[in-house]
Design an enzyme around this catalytic site. Structure first.
Site, short mmCIF file in Angstrom:
data_model
loop_
_atom_site.label_atom_id
_atom_site.label_comp_id
_atom_site.label_asym_id
_atom_site.label_seq_id
_atom_site.Cartn_x
_atom_site.Cartn_y
_atom_site.Cartn_z
CB CYS A 1 -0.91 -0.03 1.22
SG CYS A 1 -1.77 1.54 1.46
CB CYS B 1 1.09 1.23 4.69
SG CYS B 1 -0.50 0.47 5.09
CG HIS C 1 -4.26 -0.90 4.68
ND1 HIS C 1 -3.70 -0.19 3.64
CD2 HIS C 1 -5.16 -1.74 4.12
CE1 HIS C 1 -4.23 -0.61 2.50
NE2 HIS C 1 -5.12 -1.54 2.75
CG ASN D 1 -13.81 10.30 -4.59
OD1 ASN D 1 -14.72 11.12 -4.52
ND2 ASN D 1 -12.83 10.42 -5.45
CG HIS E 1 -4.00 3.65 3.99
ND1 HIS E 1 -2.94 2.93 4.48
CD2 HIS E 1 -4.23 4.64 4.89
CE1 HIS E 1 -2.54 3.46 5.63
NE2 HIS E 1 -3.30 4.51 5.89
CG HIS F 1 -6.79 8.36 0.37
ND1 HIS F 1 -7.19 7.05 0.17
CD2 HIS F 1 -6.89 8.97 -0.84
CE1 HIS F 1 -7.51 6.88 -1.10
NE2 HIS F 1 -7.35 8.03 -1.74
CD GLN G 1 -8.25 12.37 -4.49
OE1 GLN G 1 -7.50 12.79 -5.35
NE2 GLN G 1 -9.28 11.60 -4.76
ZN LIG Z 1 -2.25 1.14 3.70
#
Ligand SMILES: [Zn+2]
Ligand SMILES: [Zn+2]
Length: 297
Positions: free
Chosen positions: A31, A34, A73, A113, A124, A126, A128
């Site tokens: 990932c 990570c 994660h 999203n 993971h 997150h 934007q």
């Molecule tokens: Zn990750």
């Protein structure tokens, strides 16, 4: 390198990027979000990480950043400890304030999203930040309606049904909803952008945002696919009133909302339900989830 083109028919700007097609669409074995050297985060220790998107939609003018909410994660913003979610808000606020100083940035758009069904290519958790070098069309259209008075501060028959209200925020179903089960979270005070929020407003907003997403998950019985978007105006002297907009793509019974002919071709949305229906369905779930969280704090 991404570049901009203006549509000769509508005048709207689009960002084109040949590189974005090369993005990993399924989760890579390792990932990139990570922690660790050699990952996009590039560090072995962090709470919240921000860095430039490797596949940006804008770069000079404008920029695109990624905000990784947690080093773990399998975390999810809606279920992070309150303090960790508050830190994410602080990072959003700091980035918004910093990007609005840039001369090549006209609009700072913070969004997530949530879920692969909405196109999140990396699992993971997150979000934007797009720092647009122009004012995106939806915001440009909305801004015009704030010139003489604020439609959100005016309480009139066009206010959407309220699901919840406290001293700082209101959660409502938009009167002219565009997406199924759409909700707005907006400050009662007239504030144009994140940087204008007080620490009390932020602290309350953090928990309400988490409870909204938890309510969706509880109502649908799954991890809801949704877009969570901050509408704000960062320009000096802006008359805008900010809001978080929650737009689920799930609409119950395993069905999803697809943008099709009318929405894609004409930008004209068709909602398959009414705001009153949304309020009556979500309110009991909201009451249960929110009361439970309140008791814990
Ligand atoms: Zn990750
Ligand atoms: Zn207002």
């Amino acid at each position: 390198m991404p570049f901009l083109r203006q549509d000769v028919l509508s005048g709207e700007w689009v960002s084109l990027s040949a590189e974005r097609q090369q993005r990993p669409l399924t989760e890579a074995k390792a990932c990139p979000f990570c922690r660790g050297e050699g990952t996009e985060v590039g560090t072995t220790s962090f709470d919240v990480a921000v860095f430039e998107n490797k596949f940006p939609v804008f770069r000079d003018p404008g920029t695109a950043e990624v905000v990784v909410y947690s080093p773990h994660h399998d975390d999810d913003l809606a279920y992070l400890p309150r303090e960790s979610a508050a830190l994410v808000w602080e990072v959003w606020k700091e980035r918004s304030e910093s990007l609005r100083q840039r001369e090549d940035v006209q609009s700072v758009f913070i969004f997530e999203n949530r879920g692969a069904k909405v196109g999140a290519s990396i699992a993971h958790p997150h979000g934007q930040i797009y720092a647009y070098p122009y004012c995106p069309p939806r915001l440009e259209k909305e801004r015009m309606h704030f010139e003489s008075r604020c439609p959100l501060c005016l309480s009139g028959e066009q206010a959407g049904p309220t699901v919840f209200k406290n001293r700082w925020w209101r959660i409502e179903v938009p009167y002219a909803m565009r997406m199924p089960f759409q909700l707005w979270l907006r400050p009662l005070r007239h504030v144009a952008h994140l940087g204008g929020l007080t620490s009390e407003e932020v602290s309350s907003g953090v928990s309400l945002m988490q409870d909204i997403v938890r309510s969706y998950d509880s109502y649908f019985g799954l991890r809801t696919a949704l877009v969570m978007a901050l509408y704000q105006d960062i320009t000096i002297g802006a008359t805008y009133h900010l809001r978080w907009d929650f737009m689920p793509l799930d609409r119950g019974q395993g069905q999803m909302k697809y943008l099709a002919g009318s929405e894609l071709a004409m930008g004209a949305f068709v909602a398959d339900m009414t705001p009153d229906f949304v309020k009556s369905e979500l309110s009991p779930v909201w009451d249960r989830i929110h009361r439970r969280q309140e008791r814990r704090t």
